[in-house]
Scaffold this active site. Sequence first.
Site, PDB file in Angstrom:
ATOM      1  CB  SER A 114      -0.910   0.146   1.184  1.00 11.58           C
ATOM      2  OG  SER A 114      -1.397   1.209   1.526  1.00 11.58           O
ATOM      3  CE1 TYR A 138      -3.669  -1.921   5.427  1.00 10.32           C
ATOM      4  CE2 TYR A 138      -3.303   0.169   4.513  1.00 10.32           C
ATOM      5  CZ  TYR A 138      -3.394  -1.147   4.369  1.00 10.32           C
ATOM      6  OH  TYR A 138      -3.710  -1.549   3.210  1.00 10.32           O
ATOM      7  CE  LYS A 142      -1.766  -4.531   3.741  1.00  7.09           C
ATOM      8  NZ  LYS A 142      -1.805  -5.597   3.192  1.00  7.09           N
TER       9      LYS A 142
END
Length: 328
Positions: A114, A138, A142
């Site tokens: 991402s 988050y 990743k």
Amino acid sequence: MAILVVGGAGYIGSHTARALRHAGYDVILYDNLSTGSRRLAQGFELIEADIADAATLRPALARADALMHFAAHAYVGESVENPRKYFRNNVTAALTLLNSALEAGIRRIVFSSSCAVYGVPRQIPITEETNREPVNPYGASKLFFENALEAYSRAYGLRSVRLRYFNAAGADESGEIGELHNPETHLIPLALAATASGRELQIYGSDYDTQDGTCVRDYIHVNDLADAHMRALQYLESADQNAVQSLALNLGTGRGHSVLEIVEAAETATGRPVRRSVRPRRAGDPPILIADPAKAQSVLGWTAKRNLPEIISSAWAWMQSASRRRAA
Ligand SMILES: NC(=O)c1ccc[n+]([C@@H]2O[C@H](COP(=O)([O-])OP(=O)(O)OC[C@H]3O[C@@H](n4cnc5c(N)ncnc54)[C@H](O)[C@@H]3O)[C@@H](O)[C@H]2O)c1
């Protein structure tokens, strides 16, 4: 050639599964349906299980030649409130998947990363060489998995393409599958839903240093993402295996659209107004995120083909067909 599509009953995974099948691959979906849906998996073999479940992964991976890993929790705000949930799924469980794949002899992995790995970049457009400094759990989760893939590549010869998506949007042109998130947090479905329901759309911040004061993002059609996954797989399968490197690629259009532009595009597509209210900025929301997609073009020969009106009209067609199905 068989591909295990983990997280294949979700939004981006289901579109990619269709593209893979269309190109002649055998596709097996593996998904615990935590945020995915059986509807999006229709017509495919679905192994309903968790990526933390090594015993179920083992026979599934034994049937596969390559792995695509889409499975993750993916709500930035929730990751700030409940980081434990995010590290447990996106890191701990994901490592069970990675180690099981390694033990099963899988050497090709395409991973859904991402633009959240970049945090608040100092330079726009964002190249792959931009520092990776995530500003929420988050993004950190990743980045952790990207780092694991890089280390496994050096140590065990496992080849990966880490695809850093910008804002996925739109729906398959067939109208059969599309975005089905609950709760929905993405701007385009929220703006379209606001035109249909008359509910108010919340806009977070109108005082950013951008053309109209609202945040700017790079929206990329989900089928353009699916196409990039196919090409990434083909790259990993290249005849000259010595030339194949593990790498990370940005997937975006290279163009940015502000929140207000999206709202106006939703109004144009539906012919209805969006009621809106402006709220304070959300912590950790960068003002502008736009990809430099040149590397994906040079390595994969990939560029995004669909523009914003096509993204919005496909998303609207899908929402209308979904509401017709609910009414029937
Ligand atoms: N949607 C975006 O704009 C965007 C942007 C950048 C990156 N991503 C990444 O792309 C991937 C797919 O995103 P999406 O929008 O399709 O989300 P999604 O929630 O629709 O899909 C994720 C799928 O993974 C499954 N899953 C989650 N945890 C699992 C587990 N432990 N075991 C088995 N299955 C599990 C879910 O049930 C779901 O079907 C995610 O990794 C996300 O972080 C998405």
